[in-house]
Design a protein around this motif. Structure first.
Motif, PDB file in Angstrom:
ATOM      1  N   PRO A   1       1.062  -1.424  -0.080  1.00 57.76           N
ATOM      2  CA  PRO A   1      -0.514  -0.628   0.103  1.00 57.76           C
ATOM      3  C   PRO A   1       0.361   1.415   0.498  1.00 57.76           C
ATOM      4  CG  PRO A   1       0.218  -1.164   2.177  1.00 57.76           C
ATOM      5  CD  PRO A   1       0.636  -2.007   1.318  1.00 57.76           C
ATOM      6  N   SER A   2       1.995   1.246   0.244  1.00 56.92           N
ATOM      7  CA  SER A   2       3.322   2.744   0.546  1.00 56.92           C
ATOM      8  C   SER A   2       3.301   2.963  -0.670  1.00 56.92           C
ATOM      9  CB  SER A   2       3.820   2.078   1.864  1.00 56.92           C
ATOM     10  OG  SER A   2       5.254   2.997   1.200  1.00 56.92           O
ATOM     11  N   ALA A   3       3.647   1.274  -1.458  1.00 52.60           N
ATOM     12  CA  ALA A   3       4.010   2.022  -2.910  1.00 52.60           C
ATOM     13  C   ALA A   3       2.966   2.844  -3.882  1.00 52.60           C
ATOM     14  CB  ALA A   3       4.758   1.352  -3.759  1.00 52.60           C
ATOM     15  N   ALA A   4       1.797   2.174  -3.738  1.00 53.04           N
ATOM     16  CA  ALA A   4      -0.093   2.393  -4.344  1.00 53.04           C
ATOM     17  C   ALA A   4      -0.133   3.972  -4.103  1.00 53.04           C
ATOM     18  CB  ALA A   4      -0.956   1.357  -3.859  1.00 53.04           C
ATOM     19  N   ARG A   5       0.388   4.277  -2.885  1.00 54.79           N
ATOM     20  CA  ARG A   5       0.051   5.546  -2.737  1.00 54.79           C
ATOM     21  C   ARG A   5       0.857   6.662  -2.700  1.00 54.79           C
ATOM     22  NH1 ARG A   5      -0.903   3.041   3.019  1.00 54.79           N
ATOM     23  NH2 ARG A   5      -3.013   3.049   3.836  1.00 54.79           N
ATOM     24  N   ASN A   6       1.631   6.400  -2.923  1.00 51.10           N
ATOM     25  CA  ASN A   6       3.004   7.701  -2.833  1.00 51.10           C
ATOM     26  C   ASN A   6       2.929   7.429  -4.665  1.00 51.10           C
ATOM     27  OD1 ASN A   6       4.082   7.450  -0.823  1.00 51.10           O
ATOM     28  ND2 ASN A   6       6.322   6.254  -1.297  1.00 51.10           N
ATOM     29  N   LEU A   7       3.096   6.237  -5.462  1.00 55.44           N
ATOM     30  CA  LEU A   7       2.241   6.158  -7.207  1.00 55.44           C
ATOM     31  C   LEU A   7       0.839   7.414  -7.279  1.00 55.44           C
ATOM     32  CD1 LEU A   7       2.958   5.634 -10.091  1.00 55.44           C
ATOM     33  CD2 LEU A   7       1.910   3.433  -9.722  1.00 55.44           C
ATOM     34  N   ALA A   8      -0.279   7.025  -6.504  1.00 57.59           N
ATOM     35  CA  ALA A   8      -1.062   7.997  -7.033  1.00 57.59           C
ATOM     36  C   ALA A   8      -0.903   9.171  -6.091  1.00 57.59           C
ATOM     37  CB  ALA A   8      -2.513   8.002  -5.655  1.00 57.59           C
ATOM     38  N   ILE A   9       0.240   9.478  -5.791  1.00 59.93           N
ATOM     39  CA  ILE A   9       0.231  10.704  -5.082  1.00 59.93           C
ATOM     40  C   ILE A   9       1.159  11.440  -6.313  1.00 59.93           C
ATOM     41  CG2 ILE A   9       2.133  12.124  -3.442  1.00 59.93           C
ATOM     42  CD1 ILE A   9       0.860  10.186  -1.140  1.00 59.93           C
ATOM     43  N   GLU A  10       2.002  10.917  -6.924  1.00 61.22           N
ATOM     44  CA  GLU A  10       2.652  11.594  -7.918  1.00 61.22           C
ATOM     45  C   GLU A  10       2.001  12.167  -8.394  1.00 61.22           C
ATOM     46  OE1 GLU A  10       6.810  10.396 -10.540  1.00 61.22           O
ATOM     47  OE2 GLU A  10       6.132   8.626  -8.594  1.00 61.22           O
ATOM     48  N   ILE A  11       1.164  10.922  -9.348  1.00 61.68           N
ATOM     49  CA  ILE A  11       0.506  11.508 -10.584  1.00 61.68           C
ATOM     50  C   ILE A  11      -0.788  12.659 -10.189  1.00 61.68           C
ATOM     51  CG2 ILE A  11       1.046  10.081 -11.385  1.00 61.68           C
ATOM     52  CD1 ILE A  11      -1.730   7.936 -11.245  1.00 61.68           C
TER      53      ILE A  11
ATOM     54  N   GLY B   1      -4.311  17.376  -7.884  1.00 60.11           N
ATOM     55  CA  GLY B   1      -5.655  18.177  -6.551  1.00 60.11           C
ATOM     56  C   GLY B   1      -4.628  18.721  -5.377  1.00 60.11           C
ATOM     57  N   ARG B   2      -5.163  20.369  -5.224  1.00 60.07           N
ATOM     58  CA  ARG B   2      -4.550  21.127  -4.390  1.00 60.07           C
ATOM     59  C   ARG B   2      -4.372  19.812  -2.731  1.00 60.07           C
ATOM     60  NH1 ARG B   2      -6.204  26.520  -1.452  1.00 60.07           N
ATOM     61  NH2 ARG B   2      -5.319  26.719   0.050  1.00 60.07           N
ATOM     62  N   TYR B   3      -5.658  19.985  -2.525  1.00 62.50           N
ATOM     63  CA  TYR B   3      -5.034  18.634  -1.098  1.00 62.50           C
ATOM     64  C   TYR B   3      -5.277  17.034  -1.793  1.00 62.50           C
ATOM     65  CZ  TYR B   3      -7.406  22.938   0.090  1.00 62.50           C
ATOM     66  OH  TYR B   3      -7.511  23.992   0.512  1.00 62.50           O
ATOM     67  N   ILE B   4      -4.953  16.687  -0.397  1.00 61.06           N
ATOM     68  CA  ILE B   4      -4.298  14.993  -1.189  1.00 61.06           C
ATOM     69  C   ILE B   4      -5.797  14.459   0.555  1.00 61.06           C
ATOM     70  CG2 ILE B   4      -2.734  13.148  -0.380  1.00 61.06           C
ATOM     71  CD1 ILE B   4      -1.919  14.719  -3.250  1.00 61.06           C
TER      72      ILE B   4
ATOM     73  N   GLN C   1      -0.382  23.112  -1.137  1.00 62.82           N
ATOM     74  CA  GLN C   1      -0.210  24.719  -1.780  1.00 62.82           C
ATOM     75  C   GLN C   1       0.384  24.838  -0.893  1.00 62.82           C
ATOM     76  OE1 GLN C   1      -2.602  28.292  -2.148  1.00 62.82           O
ATOM     77  NE2 GLN C   1      -2.988  26.527  -3.873  1.00 62.82           N
ATOM     78  N   LYS C   2       0.995  24.639   1.118  1.00 63.95           N
ATOM     79  CA  LYS C   2       1.656  24.954   1.457  1.00 63.95           C
ATOM     80  C   LYS C   2       2.404  23.775   2.250  1.00 63.95           C
ATOM     81  CE  LYS C   2      -2.927  26.968   3.789  1.00 63.95           C
ATOM     82  NZ  LYS C   2      -2.915  28.442   3.827  1.00 63.95           N
ATOM     83  N   ILE C   3       2.272  23.187   1.861  1.00 68.18           N
ATOM     84  CA  ILE C   3       3.442  21.923   2.091  1.00 68.18           C
ATOM     85  C   ILE C   3       4.307  21.249   1.294  1.00 68.18           C
ATOM     86  CG2 ILE C   3       2.867  22.061   4.630  1.00 68.18           C
ATOM     87  CD1 ILE C   3       2.179  19.557   4.276  1.00 68.18           C
ATOM     88  N   GLY C   4       3.966  21.088   0.039  1.00 72.88           N
ATOM     89  CA  GLY C   4       4.178  20.559  -1.074  1.00 72.88           C
ATOM     90  C   GLY C   4       3.738  19.251  -0.534  1.00 72.88           C
ATOM     91  N   LYS C   5       4.223  18.274  -2.102  1.00 70.05           N
ATOM     92  CA  LYS C   5       3.679  16.797  -1.766  1.00 70.05           C
ATOM     93  C   LYS C   5       4.493  16.003  -1.442  1.00 70.05           C
ATOM     94  CE  LYS C   5       1.440  16.524  -6.743  1.00 70.05           C
ATOM     95  NZ  LYS C   5       1.279  15.497  -8.168  1.00 70.05           N
ATOM     96  N   LEU C   6       4.453  14.861  -0.292  1.00 73.38           N
ATOM     97  CA  LEU C   6       4.963  14.439   0.224  1.00 73.38           C
ATOM     98  C   LEU C   6       4.592  12.661   0.245  1.00 73.38           C
ATOM     99  CD1 LEU C   6       5.115  17.444   3.696  1.00 73.38           C
ATOM    100  CD2 LEU C   6       6.598  16.862   2.070  1.00 73.38           C
ATOM    101  N   TYR C   7       6.166  12.104   0.913  1.00 76.98           N
ATOM    102  CA  TYR C   7       5.747  10.883   0.409  1.00 76.98           C
ATOM    103  C   TYR C   7       5.836  10.205   1.837  1.00 76.98           C
ATOM    104  CZ  TYR C   7       5.827  12.040  -4.398  1.00 76.98           C
ATOM    105  OH  TYR C   7       5.032  13.446  -5.693  1.00 76.98           O
ATOM    106  N   MET C   8       5.158   8.510   1.678  1.00 72.72           N
ATOM    107  CA  MET C   8       5.564   7.394   2.508  1.00 72.72           C
ATOM    108  C   MET C   8       6.552   6.921   2.427  1.00 72.72           C
ATOM    109  SD  MET C   8       1.137   6.141   2.727  1.00 72.72           S
ATOM    110  CE  MET C   8       0.387   6.645   2.680  1.00 72.72           C
ATOM    111  N   GLU C   9       7.184   6.866   3.704  1.00 73.72           N
ATOM    112  CA  GLU C   9       8.856   5.533   3.479  1.00 73.72           C
ATOM    113  C   GLU C   9       8.312   4.433   3.885  1.00 73.72           C
ATOM    114  OE1 GLU C   9      11.961   7.904   4.791  1.00 73.72           O
ATOM    115  OE2 GLU C   9      10.579   9.701   4.825  1.00 73.72           O
TER     116      GLU C   9
END
Length: 253
Positions: free
Chosen positions: A76-86, A89-92, A165-173
């Motif tokens: 799920p972590s890699a899947a979520r990160n892929l979705a965040i990357e593409i 939206g402003r809000y995740i 918009q406030k903190i950028g795109k951040l990903y899971m580790e």
């Protein structure tokens, strides 16, 4: 349907693996939102059941739903990160394939963020079993800091929203459990507090094989977060681990 207002678009991140039993409930809860400016990005992680056929049926009815396939099962972590990357939206926002949002969830939370100029929010949520039976409520804290998060996780993944918009795109580790927890810690290094809505806005489904039921494994993952991800000293790790264990006993009891 298309989203004309990208400024306030919410990207809903949904990892899916063999989710045929619950994915319809999840998607319907998004379609029922009173806040309609969203895209739902579902990442199928090499499912072997009929979940992708179910998802495709909803895509035919609403183009805001997108389905992406992974090349290999990565968790799920890699899947979520892929979705965040593409995501566009402003809000995740996060919603797993077995959980449910209440109809006013997005509207309430986005308004809460806009009215108070907030970067990272969450809410209380209901607990349900595999059949949807009510198991109670998880009442979250009104706010939490980085050090508070080290003591206990008050943010349910299905309720979390952060503002790129406030903190950028951040990903899971991490390649082990608690990946969402590592993201909350990362965000809280950039902002002083995350803020919670006391009203339950979602339903978290506890499965018989879910990590939340495996206390020993969860404790091992927690220790790895302290030592490998946050790189805390042994003394600090022990201190926060004792706090984690104490709150863990209380959390769902």
């Amino acid at each position: 349907m298309c989203n004309k207002n990208i400024e306030n678009l919410v990207s809903i991140i949904t990892p899916s693996y063999n989710s045929e039993d619950f994915i319809s409930f999840t998607i319907k809860s998004v379609l029922d939102q009173t806040y309609q400016n969203w895209e739902m990005i579902i990442i199928d992680d090499c499912s072997a059941d009929n979940s992708t056929e179910i998802i495709q049926g909803y895509i035919q009815k609403d183009s805001r739903i997108k389905l992406i396939y992974t090349k290999k099962n990565s968790g799920p972590s890699a899947a979520r990160n892929l979705a965040i990357e593409i995501s566009k939206g402003r809000y995740i926002a996060f919603l797993d394939a077995d959980d449910i949002w209440l109809p006013h969830k997005l509207k309430t939370q986005i308004q809460f963020m806009n009215d108070n100029n907030l970067s990272f929010t969450y809410s209380s949520y209901y607990l349900i079993d595999e059949k949807g039976k009510d198991l109670g409520v998880f009442n979250t804290k009104s706010n939490i800091s980085y050090t508070g998060m080290l003591r206990t996780c008050s943010v349910g993944c299905l309720t979390a929203i952060y503002d790129t918009q406030k903190i950028g795109k951040l990903y899971m580790e991490g390649v082990f459990g608690h990946e969402d927890y590592t993201l909350w810690l990362k965000i809280l290094k950039k902002v002083d507090y995350a803020y919670g809505i006391q009203e339950p806005l979602a339903k978290y489904r506890i499965l018989n094989n879910s990590l939340s039921r495996d206390k020993i494994q969860a404790a091992k993952y927690q220790w790895q977060v302290y030592r490998k991800i946050e790189k805390l000293s042994l003394a600090k790790s022990l201190y926060y681990f004792v706090q984690y264990a104490y709150h863990g006993v209380k959390k769902y009891n």
